[in-house]
Motif scaffolding. Structure first.
Motif, PDB file in Angstrom:
ATOM      1  N   ILE A  34       0.836  -1.210   0.000  1.00 11.52           N
ATOM      2  CA  ILE A  34       0.000   0.000   0.000  1.00 11.52           C
ATOM      3  C   ILE A  34       0.867   1.255   0.000  1.00 11.52           C
ATOM      4  O   ILE A  34       0.623   2.197  -0.766  1.00 11.52           O
ATOM      5  CB  ILE A  34      -0.984  -0.003   1.189  1.00 11.52           C
ATOM      6  CG1 ILE A  34      -1.902  -1.232   1.133  1.00 11.52           C
ATOM      7  CG2 ILE A  34      -1.797   1.292   1.222  1.00 11.52           C
ATOM      8  CD1 ILE A  34      -2.729  -1.353  -0.130  1.00 11.52           C
ATOM      9  N   CYS A  35       1.891   1.260   0.811  1.00  9.54           N
ATOM     10  CA  CYS A  35       2.792   2.416   0.866  1.00  9.54           C
ATOM     11  C   CYS A  35       3.439   2.667  -0.494  1.00  9.54           C
ATOM     12  O   CYS A  35       3.423   3.791  -1.004  1.00  9.54           O
ATOM     13  CB  CYS A  35       3.858   2.188   1.940  1.00  9.54           C
ATOM     14  SG  CYS A  35       5.031   3.538   2.088  1.00  9.54           S
ATOM     15  N   ASN A  36       4.003   1.617  -1.088  1.00 15.58           N
ATOM     16  CA  ASN A  36       4.683   1.789  -2.369  1.00 15.58           C
ATOM     17  C   ASN A  36       3.712   2.112  -3.500  1.00 15.58           C
ATOM     18  O   ASN A  36       4.045   2.886  -4.402  1.00 15.58           O
ATOM     19  CB  ASN A  36       5.526   0.559  -2.701  1.00 15.58           C
ATOM     20  CG  ASN A  36       6.839   0.540  -1.945  1.00 15.58           C
ATOM     21  OD1 ASN A  36       7.193   1.497  -1.259  1.00 15.58           O
ATOM     22  ND2 ASN A  36       7.562  -0.556  -2.059  1.00 15.58           N
ATOM     23  N   ALA A  37       2.502   1.552  -3.453  1.00 16.67           N
ATOM     24  CA  ALA A  37       1.512   1.877  -4.477  1.00 16.67           C
ATOM     25  C   ALA A  37       1.104   3.350  -4.384  1.00 16.67           C
ATOM     26  O   ALA A  37       0.923   4.020  -5.408  1.00 16.67           O
ATOM     27  CB  ALA A  37       0.300   0.966  -4.356  1.00 16.67           C
ATOM     28  N   ALA A  38       0.979   3.855  -3.169  1.00 14.80           N
ATOM     29  CA  ALA A  38       0.641   5.271  -2.979  1.00 14.80           C
ATOM     30  C   ALA A  38       1.773   6.166  -3.486  1.00 14.80           C
ATOM     31  O   ALA A  38       1.531   7.145  -4.209  1.00 14.80           O
ATOM     32  CB  ALA A  38       0.346   5.548  -1.509  1.00 14.80           C
ATOM     33  N   GLN A  39       3.002   5.830  -3.126  1.00 16.86           N
ATOM     34  CA  GLN A  39       4.153   6.618  -3.584  1.00 16.86           C
ATOM     35  C   GLN A  39       4.275   6.558  -5.107  1.00 16.86           C
ATOM     36  O   GLN A  39       4.553   7.569  -5.754  1.00 16.86           O
ATOM     37  CB  GLN A  39       5.446   6.108  -2.938  1.00 16.86           C
ATOM     38  CG  GLN A  39       5.570   6.441  -1.461  1.00 16.86           C
ATOM     39  CD  GLN A  39       5.917   7.900  -1.234  1.00 16.86           C
ATOM     40  OE1 GLN A  39       5.255   8.820  -1.722  1.00 16.86           O
ATOM     41  NE2 GLN A  39       6.959   8.128  -0.453  1.00 16.86           N
ATOM     42  N   PHE A  40       4.078   5.378  -5.665  1.00 15.44           N
ATOM     43  CA  PHE A  40       4.166   5.196  -7.110  1.00 15.44           C
ATOM     44  C   PHE A  40       3.148   6.082  -7.822  1.00 15.44           C
ATOM     45  O   PHE A  40       3.476   6.789  -8.780  1.00 15.44           O
ATOM     46  CB  PHE A  40       3.934   3.719  -7.457  1.00 15.44           C
ATOM     47  CG  PHE A  40       4.133   3.377  -8.900  1.00 15.44           C
ATOM     48  CD1 PHE A  40       5.321   2.832  -9.342  1.00 15.44           C
ATOM     49  CD2 PHE A  40       3.113   3.570  -9.827  1.00 15.44           C
ATOM     50  CE1 PHE A  40       5.504   2.491 -10.673  1.00 15.44           C
ATOM     51  CE2 PHE A  40       3.283   3.241 -11.162  1.00 15.44           C
ATOM     52  CZ  PHE A  40       4.487   2.702 -11.595  1.00 15.44           C
ATOM     53  N   SER A  41       1.904   6.038  -7.365  1.00 19.63           N
ATOM     54  CA  SER A  41       0.836   6.835  -7.985  1.00 19.63           C
ATOM     55  C   SER A  41       1.149   8.323  -7.934  1.00 19.63           C
ATOM     56  O   SER A  41       0.969   9.049  -8.927  1.00 19.63           O
ATOM     57  CB  SER A  41      -0.502   6.550  -7.292  1.00 19.63           C
ATOM     58  OG  SER A  41      -0.839   5.195  -7.418  1.00 19.63           O
ATOM     59  N   ALA A  42       1.631   8.791  -6.792  1.00 18.67           N
ATOM     60  CA  ALA A  42       1.982  10.203  -6.644  1.00 18.67           C
ATOM     61  C   ALA A  42       3.185  10.562  -7.513  1.00 18.67           C
ATOM     62  O   ALA A  42       3.224  11.636  -8.126  1.00 18.67           O
ATOM     63  CB  ALA A  42       2.258  10.524  -5.178  1.00 18.67           C
ATOM     64  N   PHE A  43       4.174   9.670  -7.558  1.00 18.74           N
ATOM     65  CA  PHE A  43       5.367   9.897  -8.378  1.00 18.74           C
ATOM     66  C   PHE A  43       4.978  10.079  -9.846  1.00 18.74           C
ATOM     67  O   PHE A  43       5.424  11.010 -10.518  1.00 18.74           O
ATOM     68  CB  PHE A  43       6.338   8.719  -8.216  1.00 18.74           C
ATOM     69  CG  PHE A  43       7.602   8.839  -9.017  1.00 18.74           C
ATOM     70  CD1 PHE A  43       8.704   9.506  -8.502  1.00 18.74           C
ATOM     71  CD2 PHE A  43       7.696   8.278 -10.287  1.00 18.74           C
ATOM     72  CE1 PHE A  43       9.881   9.617  -9.237  1.00 18.74           C
ATOM     73  CE2 PHE A  43       8.865   8.374 -11.029  1.00 18.74           C
ATOM     74  CZ  PHE A  43       9.971   9.046 -10.495  1.00 18.74           C
TER      75      PHE A  43
END
Length: 166
Positions: A34-43
């Motif tokens: 979840i953390c990496n998916a959120a960061q990925f989407s924002a990136f």
């Protein structure tokens, strides 16, 4: 503080390579899905121009369930085969749609979306998610964008514990 830098003087292919290295650094040291998916989407939203939505839908049984994203309120569940995301999930093929209004069965979550790129996220032969990008510009996504996002997703998969019980 993590700073993202994009050199506007290089080709789009090189820009994606440079961004992918920065994405690897951003996701480095964190394995949570979840953390990496959120960061990925924002990136993606922060670095790719002309987007109005960027995010994940996770595969659960025969439907997609909304995951981390950046953008307006979205559809929460999409059956496989329905809309651009559902077609990508059902066929396991990238969907690069120049004009979503001409796509039979398009689901209009945001009326300003005009084009869409959806990439299936497949790990060990199993669909775990799709990554969806929408743009208000018709014909926004190219083969170079498709390849660049695919390389980003390979980095995401490598950096993330994506094997969970669906």
């Amino acid at each position: 503080m993590f700073t993202i830098e994009v050199d506007s003087t290089v080709s789009l292919e090189i820009a994606y390579q440079e961004l992918n290295a920065q994405l690897a650094a951003l996701l480095g040291g964190e394995r949570d899905l979840i953390c990496n998916a959120a960061q990925f989407s924002a990136f993606v939203m922060q670095t790719i121009p002309d987007l109005n939505w960027s995010g994940f839908y996770f595969a659960r049984n025969e439907e997609l369930v909304l995951g981390p994203y950046v953008g307006k309120v979205a559809c929460t569940r999409i059956p496989f085969g329905r809309g651009v995301c559902g077609k990508a999930a059902q066929t396991l093929q990238v969907q690069r749609i120049d004009d979503v209004h001409a796509f039979d069965g398009h689901i209009a979550c945001d009326a300003v979306s005009a084009s869409e790129l959806v990439v299936p996220v497949v790990v060990d032969g199993k669909l775990v998610a799709v990554f969806d990008m929408d743009s208000p510009k018709v014909g926004r996504f190219s083969e170079i964008d498709q390849a660049g996002i695919a390389s980003f997703l390979a980095t995401f998969i490598k950096a993330t514990d994506v094997t969970w019980s669906l």
